[in-house]
Every structure is written in C-alpha cells, then in structure tokens.
Design an enzyme around this catalytic site. Structure first.
Site, PDB file in Angstrom:
ATOM      1  N   CYS A 177     -24.016   1.776   0.174  1.00  0.00           N
ATOM      2  CA  CYS A 177     -22.897   2.708   0.348  1.00  0.00           C
ATOM      3  C   CYS A 177     -23.436   4.042   0.862  1.00  0.00           C
ATOM      4  O   CYS A 177     -24.231   4.696   0.182  1.00  0.00           O
ATOM      5  CB  CYS A 177     -22.156   2.928  -0.959  1.00  0.00           C
ATOM      6  SG  CYS A 177     -20.847   4.178  -0.856  1.00  0.00           S
TER       7      CYS A 177
ATOM      8  N   ASP B 157       0.821  -1.214   0.000  1.00  0.00           N
ATOM      9  CA  ASP B 157       0.000   0.000   0.000  1.00  0.00           C
ATOM     10  C   ASP B 157       0.853   1.261   0.000  1.00  0.00           C
ATOM     11  O   ASP B 157       0.384   2.331   0.384  1.00  0.00           O
ATOM     12  CB  ASP B 157      -0.941  -0.006   1.214  1.00  0.00           C
ATOM     13  CG  ASP B 157      -2.095   0.975   1.059  1.00  0.00           C
ATOM     14  OD1 ASP B 157      -2.495   1.241  -0.084  1.00  0.00           O
ATOM     15  OD2 ASP B 157      -2.582   1.485   2.091  1.00  0.00           O
TER      16      ASP B 157
ATOM     17  N   CYS C  49     -24.923  -8.219  -7.457  1.00  0.00           N
ATOM     18  CA  CYS C  49     -26.202  -8.049  -6.760  1.00  0.00           C
ATOM     19  C   CYS C  49     -26.508  -6.579  -6.473  1.00  0.00           C
ATOM     20  O   CYS C  49     -27.636  -6.217  -6.154  1.00  0.00           O
ATOM     21  CB  CYS C  49     -26.197  -8.838  -5.456  1.00  0.00           C
ATOM     22  SG  CYS C  49     -25.038  -8.202  -4.210  1.00  0.00           S
TER      23      CYS C  49
END
Length: 303
Positions: free
Chosen positions: A185, A121, A178
């Site tokens: 969100c 990261d 789906c």
C-alpha cells in the site's frame, strides 16, 4: 416467492452472486464505526449519523430483508492504464441500479405490493458489511470483500425491501492474511489488523478536493495514477486466476488511459458530456487535471 426463484431472476440478469442480509440493527457494526470515528479513520464522505448506517428501518420502516448482490468488473490487465480498473467500463452506479431495477420489476410480477429501495454506493448502510452478513464474500485485510469466483474486483449493491426472504449466514473465513496489501500500500493506509486509515489511501487522495500535502503530492508522482488505485487488489493472492465479468456494460466502450492533451483542451462541461457514463466523471475535470499536472509537471502542485 422462495429464494431459489429470486436467484433465477438474478441469474437471468447475469447476477450470479447474491445473498440475503438480515435487517438489524447491526450493533456489532455500531461498535466498529464508533471506534473508527474515535481514531479519526474517516474521510468525511461517509454518512455522519451512525444510526442511519446500522438501522435499515430508518430507510424503510417495513423492511423485512435486504437483497445483496455482487457485480464483478475485472476484464483483464492493461499496461497503459492510469485509472483504476473499476472505471474502465460503464459507471457502476448506472449499471447496477439498472440491473437491480429489472430484478425488482420481475419480483413485482410475482409478489403483490413488493416495495423496494435500491442503493449502489449511495446509501447510508455499509455495503461491505451487508455483503459479509449475506454470505456473498468475506473480508480481506484491506477491508475489501473477497468472493471465491471473482476475487475482490466487485461492486456491491443492495435492495432494501418489504419481502421476508430468509437471511443467509456469513462465510466463516477471512483472507489468507499474507499481508501483501499492507506491504505494498503506497500510503500505508492498511494497518494489518483488518483496519485502515482511508485518509492515507491513494485512491482517496486522487479524489480529494482539499489542497494536497507534500506527502500526498509525492504519492501521486511516484505511483502515476490519475484516478483510483488497485495496488492492494493487484498483489492479493485471492485475485489470481479469477473469472472475467460477464456483465456486458463493463466490457463496452473501454477507457483505461486518460490523455493529458485532451483533458487540457476540453472544457469542464465537455468533460462531463464526454465522460458522463464513467465512474471517474463525478469528481469533475478539475481534479483529474490537477492530478495529471502533479504527475507530469513538477512545477504544478495543487493548481
């Protein structure tokens, strides 16, 4: 060294999902990144030079393969949690780099002049794209990489190296579409077509240093998360009945809830000392305290 021997070395470190990505350049990714930039779908935390994101040779001129590994971190559900699941155990930057360094040292015992660079990261390359190319997982609508064994609760880290391990092939599937991640969100950051606007992501908002808008403040209050967000993963069918992590460091010194009284009382230096091995510590006490104040005190906004 063949790939089976590499897998043996990885599995000896409890790394049981590993693949090899080719060294690019990744011109398909370049088109995606240019499109994101044109649409403004960037947070500013990304590497600004697109060429560095698509060309591993700018990291290591003699690169011949990229070893990509998944590190599962799911340890179960905690009702009192006010931070993201990825923060519960030891900081993944520390853990993944340590384990991959051990892998590389083992390889060096068997491969002469083995050179490597480890990234967790913190590199310019797009780790999720590398994970896709290496076949260790496939994309969800929310842009997370999904694995069959551990769902999307994984960290991705990789080794740019000068040994010619044969590349793997991407998994030719996606999530079941789906759209639960789109529906739930909180910031409407997930656009439903494998694209997202990360500026609207609640996890990003909890880490944002700039002044928060009224809409962002309300998102924090409504969802009551101090750092990070797991909603799109929690509702994902691919994350049901997954296996728990076997990595010891993600099961030790667990913290799921930060206490406001403690954060109010300690200094910035004490915060760093106390939580230096946690993934949320890099943002510092100020942002954590701001989020707590917004959630628990309606009179405090961006203070």
């Amino acid at each position: 060294m063949n790939k089976n021997r590499l897998k043996e070395i990885c599995e000896s470190k409890n790394i049981d999902i590993m693949g090899i990505a080719p060294v690019g350049p990744y011109f398909d990714l370049e088109k995606i990144l240019i499109d994101r930039k044109q649409k403004g779908h960037l947070t500013g935390m990304e590497e600004q030079d697109i060429q560095k994101r698509i060309n591993p040779k700018l990291i290591m001129e003699e690169v011949k393969s990229i070893i990509v590994c998944a590190f599962p971190y799911y340890i179960g559900e905690y009702d009192d949690a006010n931070i993201s699941k990825y923060c519960y155990g030891e900081d993944y930057h520390i853990v993944t780099k340590k384990l991959l360094t051990e892998v590389c040292l083992d390889i060096q015992k068997e491969v002469e002049d083995f050179k490597y660079e480890i990234f967790a990261d913190n590199g310019p390359l797009v780790d999720r794209y590398l994970a896709y190319l290496s076949g260790i997982g496939y994309f969800g609508i929310n842009n997370n990489i999904i694995t069959d064994k551990y769902g999307s609760y994984i960290f991705i880290a990789y080794i740019v190296n000068n040994y010619d391990f044969p590349a793997d092939e991407p998994v030719e599937k996606t999530c079941i579409k789906c759209n639960k991640c789109v529906k739930y969100c909180p910031g409407n950051a997930i656009l439903g077509d494998f694209e997202m606007d990360p500026r609207k992501c609640l996890s990003y908002i909890t880490q944002k240093k700039d002044e928060l808008s009224e809409e962002e403040v309300n998102l924090l209050r409504e969802n009551r998360k101090i750092f990070g967000c797991d909603i799109c993963q929690d509702v994902c069918p691919h994350n049901q009945n997954i296996e728990l992590t076997k990595i010891e460091e993600f099961n030790q010194a667990i913290i799921t809830n930060l206490d406001k009284n403690e954060i109010d009382e300690i200094s910035n230096k004490e915060f760093k000392r106390r939580y230096k091995n946690k993934a949320f510590s890099w943002r510092g006490r100020k942002i954590i305290k701001r989020n707590m104040d917004i959630i628990l005190d309606k009179n405090k906004i961006n203070s």
